[in-house]
Scaffold this active site. Structure first.
Site, PDB file in Angstrom:
ATOM      1  CD  GLU A  40      -2.901  -1.157   0.089  1.00  0.00           C
ATOM      2  OE1 GLU A  40      -2.982  -0.164  -0.656  1.00  0.00           O
ATOM      3  OE2 GLU A  40      -3.577  -2.176  -0.097  1.00  0.00           O
ATOM      4  CG  HIS A  92      -1.237   0.756  -4.674  1.00  0.00           C
ATOM      5  ND1 HIS A  92      -1.290   0.373  -5.989  1.00  0.00           N
ATOM      6  CD2 HIS A  92      -1.869  -0.224  -3.970  1.00  0.00           C
ATOM      7  CE1 HIS A  92      -1.924  -0.788  -6.087  1.00  0.00           C
ATOM      8  NE2 HIS A  92      -2.279  -1.173  -4.880  1.00  0.00           N
ATOM      9  CD  GLU A 104      -4.064  -3.818  -6.906  1.00  0.00           C
ATOM     10  OE1 GLU A 104      -3.275  -4.137  -5.996  1.00  0.00           O
ATOM     11  OE2 GLU A 104      -4.843  -2.861  -6.805  1.00  0.00           O
TER      12      GLU A 104
END
Length: 786
Positions: free
Chosen positions: A507, A511, A564
């Site tokens: 995370e 990202h 992802e």
């Protein structure tokens, strides 16, 4: 984001389910271009579509049993408790009221996901909800058994209801394949007709007649979500194809419109084909800056209207305004103010403004988010599913994530790309561990990185959350197929710890890292065009994002899975750094070695042993973004050779064995993953969809033969698959003393259904959903034969 559903969507020839969605799950994309207008004009509203299957062409029982095996939920479907009681009880009364009203808004908004699932999904929800609302389950069970239904078939009926409620429709939130009941049509009908709802409400019988064939329909188009003729979608009218999406997306890009909040319906007016881009909003009238009148572009006609999901969004706004009264600060109040305007007007800009206030709300006691967020299920990869969540911050568990954030700017230097490929300045995000009270939508994630808006994430900031009480429900008891006994023991002991590390790195630094190279309307580049080199070719940069282009619109169908994959690869790569493991409390070298090994083993195992469930061998499509991403990483590490990863068939047609040489992870594995990660980032930064697609399709290929015949081995994987956990969530209610009460439920099929009955204790919501279906049915003639 990192979804726990094992970790909940690639459609069409462009493998669409792989559109950027920053969350971690539990468990060839064409560039936008103008298409010849003759394509559009030649397709009338009911042009040669593959129709839904109907009762006349359903398979015979024996054939059906084999055909439905992949589409049913077993009677052993596990239900787990999403425990948040202690976290909720620690809130003040004001905080509880805020959480209650925001939860109500989330649940009502989450029902929009039903409308976004399939044409029949809202009616199936209404049918089941009316049945269970009208009488207690034991009473219905007794009547069904008396009518000749077996106990197992009644359990299957309950499990089907759980599946529909949990996935916001009759297609899986994780994988987008259809869910059909694990009992015969005859027995299903017997239960429905034995119910008090059927006897007392004539409309229940009418609803059942509309959906009974659709519930069981399993022609190839019904099996998965996607564009006609290969799938079902409600983000686009029945007569829209992939080619239509390219026409529409080209126009949207030309108008600088991002499609998060819309659906598109192709209609015929005055003998002309019109693409009606309809925004979700309470308001229906025209408004400058939001709606657009009819115009022509490249020989096709377009307009933007609004009023989609109107009645549900009205309810959402009513609850949000109540929540606003109990906001803890100006950030929360302003955030809600802009959300309400967004849903009232159909304004994406207002939702972005609300998100800006949200990222300013650092370290709140109650964390929330709501709106059209994730784009997994749109075949074109741009329209977003509605979801909302409410969670309480776990301060103790959040401490390690805060330390990770504090050191993130330095930790990013471990990544294999050079400084020009990283953001100009690191915007320290909030990163907290949360205990979820409410997560409404088609599934519950384990971690989230939002907002998804490129310009906010890159230039203003974002938030990361790890959902602790979701992580707590990882199965650590059952045997793990395809592993040695020794590896199974290690996985059971360290899986949760390793997964927490992976969530955090995925995370925050997955990202949250990387830069997109752009040129703006004034011809100004956001990078040093003269001196920045392409790390793959060594040549100067020749590609970048043009004005109006975003990562979503450029990478489209593969975007979600590609992103992802990048975030997962970052998590694996950085888990090799022992100073990072120390942040998570792992200071002993032997324990660190086990965390590293299990993290790599777990992802590789998911890529070979679980991911193939999400590959459709008929269409050759990947149905889930995270699953495809994990398969790709597994293939990268397998192709690295030198004995790092081995997969062999130990019992012909029955069993496989995965082994990973832990001594080679830090050498062979590090180099292979670093080289791959560099390519992922370079292609993303430079908007090089052609190179990205070529590479990603190579690693996504499911071979039919050779040393690793994955297509054949898929059957072995399916034989060992386990059902995904369904999480029962609590409800809140305001008592006579005006205090908020928390109601929890047993983690059983009956308890899960009861939670939905008490969430909506009357049929008002069913009436509303049915009215929306009635209004929309003209767009979906193949479902309703209109």
């Amino acid at each position: 984001m990192f979804w726990l559903r094992g970790l909940q969507r690639s459609r069409q020839q462009l493998n669409r389910l792989c559109h950027f969605r920053s969350r971690l799950n539990y468990g060839t994309s064409p560039s936008i271009r103008s298409v010849q207008p003759s394509i559009s004009r030649s397709l009338g509203f009911c042009s040669s579509l593959v129709r839904y299957s109907c009762s006349t062409n359903l398979p015979q029982p024996a054939e059906m049993a084999s055909k439905t095996a992949h589409f049913v939920l077993p009677n052993t479907q596990p239900i787990a408790d999403l425990d948040c009681k202690s976290a909720f009880e620690n809130l003040t009364e004001k905080e509880k009221l805020y959480a209650h009203h925001f939860s109500q808004a989330s649940w009502d908004g989450g029902l929009i996901a039903l409308i976004q699932s399939s044409p029949e999904a809202p009616l199936i929800f209404s049918l089941l909800h009316r049945i269970f609302l009208a009488e207690k389950i034991p009473v219905l069970r007794a009547k069904a058994l008396e009518a000749g239904v077996s106990a197992d078939d009644f359990t299957a009926f309950l499990v089907y209801a759980c599946g529909v409620f949990a996935n916001a429709g009759n297609y899986k939130g994780m994988g987008d394949s259809k869910i059909v009941p694990n009992l015969s049509e005859k027995q299903f009908e017997t239960i429905v007709k034995a119910s008090a709802a059927y006897s007392d409400e004539p409309r229940v019988g009418k609803i059942f007649e509309k959906v009974k064939n659709l519930i069981y329909a399993l022609e190839s188009r019904n099996e998965i979500l996607g564009f006609a003729p290969d799938g079902i979608t409600t983000y686009w009218s029945d007569n829209c194809t992939k080619e239509d999406s390219e026409i529409v997306n080209a126009w949207l890009t030309s108008k600088r419109i991002e499609p998060y909040m819309c659906r598109t319906f192709k209609i015929v007016e005055n003998g002309q084909t019109v693409y009606d881009v309809k925004l979700g909003s309470v308001a229906e009238s025209t408004q400058d800056g939001i709606t657009l009148p009819l115009e022509e572009y490249n020989g096709n006609k377009f307009r933007v209207t609004r009023g989609d999901y109107q009645k549900l969004l009205q309810r959402v706004n009513q609850h949000l305004l109540q929540a606003q009264k109990y906001a803890a600060n100006e950030n929360e109040s302003k955030m809600i103010e802009h959300y309400v305007r967004s849903f009232e007007q159909g304004s994406l800009d207002e939702h972005k403004n609300g998100s800006r206030w949200w990222i300013k709300d650092k370290g709140p006691v109650i964390e929330t988010y709501i709106g059209f967020i994730e784009t997994y299920r749109d075949p074109a990869g741009g329209r977003a599913e509605f979801e909302g969540f409410v969670a309480m911050v776990n301060k103790e568990s959040s401490a390690k994530f805060s330390e990770l954030v504090n050191r993130a700017e330095k930790l990013i230097e471990y990544l294999p790309w050079t400084e020009p490929y990283e953001k100009d300045s690191y915007l320290k995000p909030d990163f907290t561990s949360l205990d979820v009270l409410t997560f409404a939508g088609s599934g519950v994630p384990a971690g989230i990185n939002i907002p998804n808006y490129d310009e906010i994430r890159q230039d203003e900031g974002f938030k990361n959350v790890s959902l602790g009480n979701v992580l707590a429900n990882i199965n650590r008891k059952d045997p793990i197929p395809f592993l040695t006994e020794e590896d199974q023991t290690l996985m059971k002991e360290y899986k949760v710890k390793a997964f927490e590390v992976q969530v955090g790195l995925h995370e925050l630094l997955g990202h949250g890292s990387g830069k997109l190279f752009r040129i703006d309307e004034n011809g100004v580049y956001n990078f040093d065009k003269e001196n920045t080199k392409n790390l793959v070719t060594g040549e100067p940069i020749t590609k970048w994002y043009l004005p109006g282009e975003t990562y979503d619109t450029k990478f489209g169908a593969i975007g979600s899975s590609y992103e992802e994959c990048r975030a997962e690869a970052v998590g694996l790569y950085l888990s090799l750094q022992r100073d990072i493991l120390e942040i998570f409390g792992f200071k002993d070298k032997a324990e660190q070695d086990n965390i590293i090994y299990v993290n790599w083993l777990s992802l590789i195992w998911n890529g070979m042993g679980v991911a193939l469930e999400m590959f459709n061998p008929k269409s050759k499509l990947w149905l889930q973004a995270h699953s495809r991403a994990r398969f790709v990483i597994m293939k990268v590490l397998l192709e690295a050779g030198e004995g790092l990863v081995k997969v062999e068939e130990t019992e012909k047609g029955k069993n496989l064995l995965l082994t990973v040489d832990r001594s080679k992870i830090d050498t062979v594995g590090r180099k292979a993953l670093g080289d791959f990660l560099t390519k992922l980032q370079v292609y993303k930064s430079t908007a090089d969809i052609e190179a990205a697609s070529k590479m990603y399709e190579h690693y996504s290929k499911v071979d039919e033969s050779g040393s690793h015949p994955w297509a054949k081995w898929r059957d072995i994987c399916l034989a060992h698959k386990k059902p995904r956990m369904i999480l029962v969530q609590a409800n809140t209610a305001i008592g006579q003393d005006q205090k908020v009460q928390l109601k929890t439920y047993e983690p059983t099929h009956e308890g899960y259904i009861q939670s939905w009955v008490e969430r909506y204790p009357n049929t008002d919501i069913d009436d509303l959903l049915e009215s929306i279906v009635e209004k929309d049915k003209k767009y979906f003639p193949t479902a309703f034969n209109n």
